[in-house]
Structures are given as C-alpha cells and as structure tokens.
Motif scaffolding. Structure first.
Motif, short mmCIF file in Angstrom:
data_model
loop_
_atom_site.label_atom_id
_atom_site.label_comp_id
_atom_site.label_asym_id
_atom_site.label_seq_id
_atom_site.Cartn_x
_atom_site.Cartn_y
_atom_site.Cartn_z
N LYS A 5 -49.72 -42.33 59.93
CA LYS A 5 -51.03 -42.56 60.54
C LYS A 5 -52.15 -42.26 59.56
CE LYS A 5 -49.60 -41.63 65.32
NZ LYS A 5 -49.71 -40.72 66.48
N GLN A 6 -51.98 -41.21 58.76
CA GLN A 6 -52.99 -40.87 57.76
C GLN A 6 -53.12 -41.98 56.72
OE1 GLN A 6 -51.40 -37.14 56.39
NE2 GLN A 6 -52.71 -35.91 57.73
N VAL A 7 -51.99 -42.48 56.26
CA VAL A 7 -51.99 -43.54 55.25
C VAL A 7 -52.63 -44.81 55.82
CG1 VAL A 7 -50.52 -45.10 53.92
CG2 VAL A 7 -50.03 -42.65 53.95
N ALA A 8 -52.25 -45.17 57.06
CA ALA A 8 -52.82 -46.38 57.69
C ALA A 8 -54.33 -46.24 57.85
CB ALA A 8 -52.16 -46.62 59.05
N ALA A 65 -53.29 -42.02 47.57
CA ALA A 65 -52.43 -40.99 46.97
C ALA A 65 -53.25 -39.78 46.56
CB ALA A 65 -51.67 -41.57 45.78
N ASP A 66 -54.38 -40.02 45.93
CA ASP A 66 -55.25 -38.92 45.50
C ASP A 66 -55.78 -38.14 46.70
OD1 ASP A 66 -54.86 -39.65 42.88
OD2 ASP A 66 -56.74 -40.79 42.72
N ALA A 67 -56.17 -38.86 47.75
CA ALA A 67 -56.75 -38.21 48.92
C ALA A 67 -55.74 -37.32 49.64
CB ALA A 67 -57.31 -39.26 49.88
N LEU A 68 -54.46 -37.71 49.61
CA LEU A 68 -53.43 -36.97 50.34
C LEU A 68 -52.57 -36.11 49.42
CD1 LEU A 68 -52.24 -39.75 52.84
CD2 LEU A 68 -53.85 -37.89 53.28
N SER A 69 -52.91 -36.11 48.15
CA SER A 69 -52.13 -35.33 47.16
C SER A 69 -50.66 -35.76 47.16
CB SER A 69 -52.25 -33.83 47.44
OG SER A 69 -53.59 -33.40 47.34
N LEU A 70 -50.45 -37.06 47.15
CA LEU A 70 -49.11 -37.63 47.11
C LEU A 70 -48.97 -38.52 45.89
CD1 LEU A 70 -48.82 -38.78 50.85
CD2 LEU A 70 -47.80 -36.72 49.86
N ILE A 108 -45.99 -43.84 44.72
CA ILE A 108 -44.74 -44.39 45.26
C ILE A 108 -44.53 -43.90 46.69
CG2 ILE A 108 -42.22 -44.31 45.07
CD1 ILE A 108 -42.53 -44.25 42.07
N THR A 109 -44.82 -42.63 46.94
CA THR A 109 -44.67 -42.07 48.29
C THR A 109 -45.64 -42.76 49.26
OG1 THR A 109 -43.99 -39.93 47.42
CG2 THR A 109 -44.78 -39.97 49.69
N VAL A 110 -46.87 -43.00 48.80
CA VAL A 110 -47.84 -43.70 49.63
C VAL A 110 -47.33 -45.09 49.98
CG1 VAL A 110 -50.12 -44.80 49.63
CG2 VAL A 110 -49.88 -42.43 48.90
N LYS A 111 -46.75 -45.78 49.00
CA LYS A 111 -46.24 -47.13 49.25
C LYS A 111 -45.12 -47.10 50.29
CE LYS A 111 -47.45 -49.22 44.80
NZ LYS A 111 -46.94 -49.85 43.55
#
Length: 222
Positions: free
Chosen positions: A153-156, A169-174, A177-180
């Motif tokens: 939900k955060q990514v969406a 990725a930067d915003a969630l510290s991920l 590849i994990t974001v994808k």
C-alpha cells in the motif's frame, strides 16, 4: 480490467395520481420495449416497488399524501438509488431548481411530449446503468485493495504521488529491486495493467490508495 455489468432489465417506475397519464406512459414505454410499473401515490411506490431494480423513477411533483420532492428526499432511506425525472403541470422554477439540485435528471412540463419523455428516461436509465456498474467495480477493487500488505500500500501510494521507483526506494529506505517486487505484487493483486489503471481505481475508492483527497496531476509508469 472490465467491470461486471448489471444484467437486470431496467424498469421505469411511474408515480402519478392521474390514472390516464399512468396508462398513457405505460403504453408509451411498452411501445419502445421498456418495462414500466405505475403507482398512484408515493407511499404505494415505497411499499410495492423493488429497491434493487435498475431503471429510473418518473414522478409527478404534486401528489397526494407525499409530494414528489419529499419522495426524492426519502428514497435513500428506503434503499432506492434510482435517478429521478420529475413531471409537473406547473412551470414552478423554484420547485424545478430544488429537484435538480437534489439530483433529479430532468424536469418535464405537462402536457408531456412523447419524445421528451423517452429522451429524459433514456438518459436517466443510462446514468443508472453506469452508476451500478461503477458501484460493482468499486466493491471489487475495495476487496482487492484490502489484500495488499502495508508495504504494498505504501509503494502504491507513492507511485500515485508521481514518484519513480528510485524515489520510492529512497522514501522507504528500500532497494529499488525490493520496490519493484512490491510494486509488481500490488499491481497484480489489484489487477491493474498500468499506472493509469491504478489512478482510475484510486478515484473509484475516493483516493484511498493514494491517501489523498485530490486527484494526482501527473504519474510516471517507470
């Protein structure tokens, strides 16, 4: 994604205390292949009509016991979501404005012209069809949205804010590849083929996915 369509045959619900008008309208709708049911009073309509039947309500403004405008106000409480087309033998502008502001689709003056009646009811029936289809799709999307994990939900939400994968990725510290992976999972669960589908679903849910109350002006599909 294609929404499920309502297949029930629409019915024009007629409320008028003039028996001659009711019969004439029923014959008119029958002549063009539309089903119609008529009632002499608003209480009779509320008691006998099926709230879930698609179609529209063609209602006289001046009725005994309960007027047309008052009936319009009570429809939701009785489970009716039908669009309303008013009829009146009086050119009462304040009355017409009140009805239209409350959501009526048209206000027809008597004596009625057959084509005006057919045009107004066809517009109302089409509005009802689209509203019901959108409600069905909204319910389906809401169930799929509930299946997303918190991270999905955060990514969406961040995708809908217009951010690219690297920015998410930067915003969630991920890692990117994990974001994808989260993005792919979210899109698959929601059955969204692209970001434009995601934007449309967000609007259907009142911007619950993006977590805003305003439509996004720009999104990126990368």
């Amino acid at each position: 994604m294609e929404a499920q369509h309502v297949t029930s045959e629409p019915i024009v619900q007629i409320v008028d205390d003039d028996e001659g008008i009711r019969e004439a309208l029923e014959e008119l709708f029958f002549s063009v292949g539309l089903k119609a049911q008529s009632y002499a009073t608003a209480p009779e309509f509320l008691e006998k009509a099926d709230p879930v039947s698609p179609g529209c309500l063609l209602c006289d403004v001046r009725l005994p016991q309960l007027g047309g405008l008052e009936l319009q106000e009570r429809l939701p409480a009785h489970g009716f979501l039908l669009p309303v087309v008013f009829m009146s033998g009086y050119a009462d502008i304040p009355m017409a404005v009140r009805g239209l502001k409350a959501g009526a689709k048209d206000f027809l003056l008597k004596p009625l012209r057959d084509q005006d009646v057919l045009d107004a009811t066809n517009v109302a029936i089409e509005f009802d069809r689209h509203s019901r289809s959108a409600a069905v799709e909204s319910g389906q999307v809401r169930l799929r949205f509930a299946m997303l994990t918190v991270r999905e939900k955060q990514v969406a939400s961040l995708i809908l804010s217009g951010r690219k994968n690297r920015q998410v990725a930067d915003a969630l510290s991920l890692s990117e590849i994990t974001v994808k992976i989260h993005r792919s999972n979210a899109m698959h669960k929601l059955q969204a083929g692209n970001v434009q589908d995601l934007v449309r679903m967000d609007r259907l849910l009142g911007f619950a996915i993006s977590g805003t109350d305003q439509p996004q002006s720009e999104v990126h599909d990368t």
